[in-house]
Design a protein around this motif. Sequence first.
Motif, PDB file in Angstrom:
ATOM      1  N   LYS A   1       0.829  -1.201   0.000  1.00 29.70           N
ATOM      2  CA  LYS A   1       0.000   0.000   0.000  1.00 29.70           C
ATOM      3  C   LYS A   1       0.864   1.252   0.000  1.00 29.70           C
ATOM      4  N   ASP A   2       0.327   2.300  -0.600  1.00 32.76           N
ATOM      5  CA  ASP A   2       0.905   3.639  -0.518  1.00 32.76           C
ATOM      6  C   ASP A   2       2.331   3.715  -1.056  1.00 32.76           C
TER       7      ASP A   2
ATOM      8  N   ASP B   1       4.859  -1.929   2.079  1.00 37.04           N
ATOM      9  CA  ASP B   1       4.102  -0.678   2.124  1.00 37.04           C
ATOM     10  C   ASP B   1       5.029   0.534   2.206  1.00 37.04           C
ATOM     11  N   GLY B   2       4.556   1.653   1.666  1.00 38.39           N
ATOM     12  CA  GLY B   2       5.246   2.926   1.814  1.00 38.39           C
ATOM     13  C   GLY B   2       6.580   3.016   1.107  1.00 38.39           C
TER      14      GLY B   2
ATOM     15  N   SER C   1       5.148  11.645  -1.200  1.00 40.94           N
ATOM     16  CA  SER C   1       3.795  12.202  -1.008  1.00 40.94           C
ATOM     17  C   SER C   1       3.529  13.385  -1.926  1.00 40.94           C
TER      18      SER C   1
ATOM     19  N   LYS D   1       1.680  12.252  -5.176  1.00 41.87           N
ATOM     20  CA  LYS D   1       0.400  11.521  -5.125  1.00 41.87           C
ATOM     21  C   LYS D   1      -0.766  12.466  -5.284  1.00 41.87           C
TER      22      LYS D   1
END
Length: 170
Positions: free
Chosen positions: A16-17, A34-35, A167, A170
């Motif tokens: 995820k992410d 993730d991340g 970030s 996104k």
Amino acid sequence: MPVILPVKGIQPEFGKDCFIAPNATIVGDVTMGDGCSIWFNAVVRGDVNSIRIGNKVNIQDGAVIHCTYEKTKTIIGDNVSIGHNAIVHGCTVDDNVLIGMGAIVMDNAHIGSNTIIAAGAVVLEGTLVEPGTIYAGIPAKKVKEISTELVNGEINRIANNYSMYASWFK
């Protein structure tokens, strides 16, 4: 769009992410936590063996992650930063590691936790890098023990910064 391709019917898997730059390449038997972030012109090639990437890993611009056919897999732990133009090949990288810009980590090397591999260092095949150290040079040798301040000030700072940078896209 990034190049994301199956090899022999095996498709890369992402947690995820994650941020994947538009010109990154990820192929074959690659599993990512993730991340994570895979940056511009980075290549993660799980075509000849498997690549396992933990959580909160950033693979910076131009870096190459690969392995050796039927011999060495690549395993990368959590909270790892792989610097611009680094090569990580058929080795194990434990948690909380910074691999500097242009560094090379060869087959069957094992990088212990809380470690910095200096920019431009060459970690030769089969080298065991003890946890909590800084390795530098060609071939890479232990320079010193790493302090808690360096773990927090460099390893964690860079990993956290790359989460922030991702970030922005996104």
